[in-house]
Write a protein that holds these residues in place. Structure first.
Motif, PDB file in Angstrom:
ATOM      1  N   HIS A 148      48.026  20.787   0.348  1.00 20.60           N
ATOM      2  CA  HIS A 148      47.796  19.819  -0.786  1.00 20.60           C
ATOM      3  C   HIS A 148      49.519  19.482  -1.168  1.00 20.60           C
ATOM      4  O   HIS A 148      49.771  18.318  -1.407  1.00 20.60           O
ATOM      5  CB  HIS A 148      46.999  20.066  -1.774  1.00 20.60           C
ATOM      6  CG  HIS A 148      45.579  19.992  -1.627  1.00 20.60           C
ATOM      7  ND1 HIS A 148      44.808  20.738  -1.058  1.00 20.60           N
ATOM      8  CD2 HIS A 148      44.758  18.980  -1.809  1.00 20.60           C
ATOM      9  CE1 HIS A 148      43.733  20.307  -0.906  1.00 20.60           C
ATOM     10  NE2 HIS A 148      43.648  19.069  -1.607  1.00 20.60           N
ATOM     11  N   ALA A 149      50.327  20.520  -1.463  1.00 18.34           N
ATOM     12  CA  ALA A 149      51.610  20.249  -1.523  1.00 18.34           C
ATOM     13  C   ALA A 149      52.516  19.487  -0.597  1.00 18.34           C
ATOM     14  O   ALA A 149      53.254  18.559  -0.964  1.00 18.34           O
ATOM     15  CB  ALA A 149      52.525  21.619  -1.943  1.00 18.34           C
ATOM     16  N   LEU A 150      52.153  19.648   0.660  1.00 14.94           N
ATOM     17  CA  LEU A 150      52.762  19.197   1.816  1.00 14.94           C
ATOM     18  C   LEU A 150      52.457  17.293   1.880  1.00 14.94           C
ATOM     19  O   LEU A 150      53.092  16.682   1.845  1.00 14.94           O
ATOM     20  CB  LEU A 150      52.472  19.625   3.126  1.00 14.94           C
ATOM     21  CG  LEU A 150      53.096  18.835   4.322  1.00 14.94           C
ATOM     22  CD1 LEU A 150      54.596  18.855   4.158  1.00 14.94           C
ATOM     23  CD2 LEU A 150      52.467  19.651   5.504  1.00 14.94           C
ATOM     24  N   LEU A 151      50.807  17.212   1.297  1.00 22.94           N
ATOM     25  CA  LEU A 151      50.540  15.906   1.307  1.00 22.94           C
ATOM     26  C   LEU A 151      51.117  15.299   0.326  1.00 22.94           C
ATOM     27  O   LEU A 151      51.438  13.905   0.342  1.00 22.94           O
ATOM     28  CB  LEU A 151      48.915  16.002   1.427  1.00 22.94           C
ATOM     29  CG  LEU A 151      48.219  16.643   2.477  1.00 22.94           C
ATOM     30  CD1 LEU A 151      46.842  16.493   2.309  1.00 22.94           C
ATOM     31  CD2 LEU A 151      48.450  15.386   3.662  1.00 22.94           C
ATOM     32  N   VAL A 152      51.205  15.958  -0.868  1.00 18.87           N
ATOM     33  CA  VAL A 152      51.843  15.363  -2.242  1.00 18.87           C
ATOM     34  C   VAL A 152      53.174  14.847  -1.769  1.00 18.87           C
ATOM     35  O   VAL A 152      53.778  13.649  -2.513  1.00 18.87           O
ATOM     36  CB  VAL A 152      51.446  16.251  -3.313  1.00 18.87           C
ATOM     37  CG1 VAL A 152      52.287  15.430  -4.408  1.00 18.87           C
ATOM     38  CG2 VAL A 152      50.154  16.325  -3.795  1.00 18.87           C
ATOM     39  N   ALA A 153      53.982  15.779  -1.462  1.00 17.97           N
ATOM     40  CA  ALA A 153      55.384  15.411  -0.905  1.00 17.97           C
ATOM     41  C   ALA A 153      55.491  14.436  -0.127  1.00 17.97           C
ATOM     42  O   ALA A 153      56.334  13.470  -0.099  1.00 17.97           O
ATOM     43  CB  ALA A 153      56.003  16.868  -0.404  1.00 17.97           C
ATOM     44  N   ILE A 154      54.472  14.102   1.077  1.00 12.99           N
ATOM     45  CA  ILE A 154      54.581  13.089   2.157  1.00 12.99           C
ATOM     46  C   ILE A 154      54.258  11.708   1.121  1.00 12.99           C
ATOM     47  O   ILE A 154      55.074  10.564   1.615  1.00 12.99           O
ATOM     48  CB  ILE A 154      53.638  13.208   2.958  1.00 12.99           C
ATOM     49  CG1 ILE A 154      54.114  14.456   3.757  1.00 12.99           C
ATOM     50  CG2 ILE A 154      53.805  12.070   3.887  1.00 12.99           C
ATOM     51  CD1 ILE A 154      53.454  14.714   5.159  1.00 12.99           C
ATOM     52  N   LEU A 155      53.331  11.857   0.265  1.00 13.93           N
ATOM     53  CA  LEU A 155      52.879  10.655  -0.444  1.00 13.93           C
ATOM     54  C   LEU A 155      54.182  10.145  -1.173  1.00 13.93           C
ATOM     55  O   LEU A 155      54.260   8.917  -1.539  1.00 13.93           O
ATOM     56  CB  LEU A 155      51.505  11.049  -1.169  1.00 13.93           C
ATOM     57  CG  LEU A 155      50.944   9.850  -2.167  1.00 13.93           C
ATOM     58  CD1 LEU A 155      50.461   8.763  -1.061  1.00 13.93           C
ATOM     59  CD2 LEU A 155      50.031  10.505  -3.021  1.00 13.93           C
ATOM     60  N   VAL A 156      54.866  11.128  -2.009  1.00 13.59           N
ATOM     61  CA  VAL A 156      55.852  10.604  -2.797  1.00 13.59           C
ATOM     62  C   VAL A 156      56.949  10.013  -1.889  1.00 13.59           C
ATOM     63  O   VAL A 156      57.544   8.950  -2.209  1.00 13.59           O
ATOM     64  CB  VAL A 156      56.552  11.746  -3.583  1.00 13.59           C
ATOM     65  CG1 VAL A 156      57.639  11.555  -4.391  1.00 13.59           C
ATOM     66  CG2 VAL A 156      55.518  12.436  -4.623  1.00 13.59           C
ATOM     67  N   VAL A 157      57.356  10.556  -0.882  1.00  9.87           N
ATOM     68  CA  VAL A 157      58.531   9.844   0.052  1.00  9.87           C
ATOM     69  C   VAL A 157      57.856   8.623   0.412  1.00  9.87           C
ATOM     70  O   VAL A 157      58.705   7.403   0.319  1.00  9.87           O
ATOM     71  CB  VAL A 157      58.454  10.870   1.276  1.00  9.87           C
ATOM     72  CG1 VAL A 157      59.250  10.026   2.367  1.00  9.87           C
ATOM     73  CG2 VAL A 157      59.168  11.913   0.734  1.00  9.87           C
ATOM     74  N   ILE A 158      56.472   8.237   0.848  1.00  8.14           N
ATOM     75  CA  ILE A 158      55.932   7.065   1.162  1.00  8.14           C
ATOM     76  C   ILE A 158      56.086   5.986   0.042  1.00  8.14           C
ATOM     77  O   ILE A 158      56.385   4.799   0.280  1.00  8.14           O
ATOM     78  CB  ILE A 158      54.646   7.144   1.730  1.00  8.14           C
ATOM     79  CG1 ILE A 158      54.684   8.040   3.191  1.00  8.14           C
ATOM     80  CG2 ILE A 158      53.971   5.977   2.124  1.00  8.14           C
ATOM     81  CD1 ILE A 158      53.425   8.378   3.740  1.00  8.14           C
ATOM     82  N   LEU A 159      55.464   6.340  -1.077  1.00 11.27           N
ATOM     83  CA  LEU A 159      55.423   5.598  -2.249  1.00 11.27           C
ATOM     84  C   LEU A 159      56.713   5.123  -3.032  1.00 11.27           C
ATOM     85  O   LEU A 159      56.669   4.338  -3.874  1.00 11.27           O
ATOM     86  CB  LEU A 159      54.069   6.083  -3.153  1.00 11.27           C
ATOM     87  CG  LEU A 159      52.741   6.138  -2.670  1.00 11.27           C
ATOM     88  CD1 LEU A 159      51.847   6.449  -3.804  1.00 11.27           C
ATOM     89  CD2 LEU A 159      52.427   4.613  -2.265  1.00 11.27           C
ATOM     90  N   TYR A 160      57.567   6.106  -2.889  1.00 12.92           N
ATOM     91  CA  TYR A 160      58.834   5.967  -3.712  1.00 12.92           C
ATOM     92  C   TYR A 160      59.484   4.435  -3.642  1.00 12.92           C
ATOM     93  O   TYR A 160      59.724   3.982  -4.742  1.00 12.92           O
ATOM     94  CB  TYR A 160      59.662   6.881  -3.246  1.00 12.92           C
ATOM     95  CG  TYR A 160      61.260   6.933  -4.175  1.00 12.92           C
ATOM     96  CD1 TYR A 160      61.336   7.101  -5.585  1.00 12.92           C
ATOM     97  CD2 TYR A 160      62.363   6.440  -3.387  1.00 12.92           C
ATOM     98  CE1 TYR A 160      62.462   6.957  -6.245  1.00 12.92           C
ATOM     99  CE2 TYR A 160      63.581   6.049  -4.084  1.00 12.92           C
ATOM    100  CZ  TYR A 160      63.458   6.298  -5.428  1.00 12.92           C
ATOM    101  OH  TYR A 160      64.677   6.134  -6.105  1.00 12.92           O
ATOM    102  N   PRO A 161      59.652   3.783  -2.470  1.00 14.43           N
ATOM    103  CA  PRO A 161      60.297   2.676  -2.330  1.00 14.43           C
ATOM    104  C   PRO A 161      59.354   1.574  -3.213  1.00 14.43           C
ATOM    105  O   PRO A 161      60.009   0.780  -3.848  1.00 14.43           O
ATOM    106  CB  PRO A 161      60.462   2.163  -1.067  1.00 14.43           C
ATOM    107  CG  PRO A 161      60.255   3.503  -0.343  1.00 14.43           C
ATOM    108  CD  PRO A 161      59.292   4.644  -1.091  1.00 14.43           C
ATOM    109  N   LEU A 162      58.013   1.662  -3.079  1.00 18.84           N
ATOM    110  CA  LEU A 162      57.178   0.727  -3.753  1.00 18.84           C
ATOM    111  C   LEU A 162      57.312   0.840  -5.044  1.00 18.84           C
ATOM    112  O   LEU A 162      57.503  -0.012  -5.966  1.00 18.84           O
ATOM    113  CB  LEU A 162      55.799   0.857  -3.081  1.00 18.84           C
ATOM    114  CG  LEU A 162      54.690   0.104  -3.875  1.00 18.84           C
ATOM    115  CD1 LEU A 162      54.955  -1.442  -3.773  1.00 18.84           C
ATOM    116  CD2 LEU A 162      53.374   0.285  -3.469  1.00 18.84           C
TER     117      LEU A 162
END
Length: 284
Positions: free
Chosen positions: A19-33
């Motif tokens: 879950h920590a890995l998925l949250v980190a990936i989600l943050v990277v993906i959503l940060y520009p938006l």
């Protein structure tokens, strides 16, 4: 024992790590938006002053200024995009479902050959047919109208959606067709009363993908819609860039944020159908 037993790992630790890995990936993906949304509420001269997603000096002036920036009229642009997108969705859902029913249920000469040719069109880049299509639409005097962007959708030109629905319809039991024939239904009745109601997930997936691709399309409207009053939202966003390459970034970010709202809303409404359509269209 020569080899000791492997130490068992704690399932809770593994779950937390995943879950920590998925949250980190989600943050990277959503940060520009998220950064763009935050920048839309900052003054234009502070748009690139920070990497934080939270605006420092909160303001809504960018939305007011961007809605009617210069000669841009986003009320008209949104209306044009809505009309074109809805017509494209209706065209793809109706035409592709009819073509898919023919390939999945009917028997006719050269059926497999035509199906293979239809799939082969997915291998052609859009730019290969760009010039012939433009010449054709120019001869038909369709330039500066929405017809080049809408009419092909009613002719089942999107092979991917036909293939998607063919795979879905093939999963429906043929016994349902036989029962409908015993009740006096022909192919039209079977298609309308049996196949369409049961194909809602595939139809929803087609509608969602068509909505997103049409709403975000820039090249098609750029080619065929020349007059500013016929522009779509994507063309309107490009209007913030002047000839010198400079841009009013605050209003640009504000209108870009608003342009995402219909896509996000449509996805939230149709996400269940999207998951069902993709998950079941490949089953036998």
């Amino acid at each position: 024992m020569i080899f000791g037993r492997r130490r068992s790992r704690n399932p809770l630790v593994l779950a937390l790590a995943r879950h920590a890995l998925l949250v980190a990936i989600l943050v990277v993906i959503l940060y520009p938006l998220l950064w763009m949304v935050g920048a839309s509420f900052r003054p234009s001269n502070e748009a690139f002053g920070t990497l934080s997603v939270l605006p420092g000096n909160l303001t809504t002036e960018n939305y007011v200024e961007g809605w009617s920036f210069g000669n841009l009229n986003f009320s008209r642009f949104f209306l044009n995009s809505v009309v074109i997108t809805l017509l494209a969705v209706v065209g793809n859902v109706v035409a592709c479902s009819m073509a898919a029913y023919a390939f999945a249920r009917l028997t006719f000469p050269f059926k497999k050959t035509m199906f293979a040719l239809m799939l082969g069109t997915m291998l052609l880049p859009y730019h290969v047919t760009l010039v012939p299509q433009y010449v054709l639409f120019n001869e038909l005097a369709w330039i500066n109208t929405i017809l080049p962007l809408v009419v092909p959708k009613f002719l089942a030109t999107d092979a991917f959606f036909i293939f998607l629905m063919v795979q879905f319809i093939r999963t429906l039991p043929h016994e349902l067709d036989d029962a409908a024939r015993m009740d006096g239904c022909g192919h039209i009745g079977i298609f309308r009363r049996i196949v369409l109601p049961l194909s809602i997930p595939a139809l929803g997936t087609t509608a969602l993908f068509t909505f997103i691709s049409t709403w975000n399309d820039f090249l098609g409207p750029l080619l065929y819609l020349v007059r500013p009053e016929t522009w779509t939202v994507a063309q309107g966003l490009n209007g913030f860039l002047d000839a010198t390459g400079e841009s009013a970034y605050g209003p640009l970010f504000a209108m870009a944020t608003l342009s995402l709202a219909p896509i996000v809303g449509f996805f939230l409404v149709a996400q269940r159908l999207l998951i069902e359509g993709i998950a079941t269209s490949g089953l036998k």
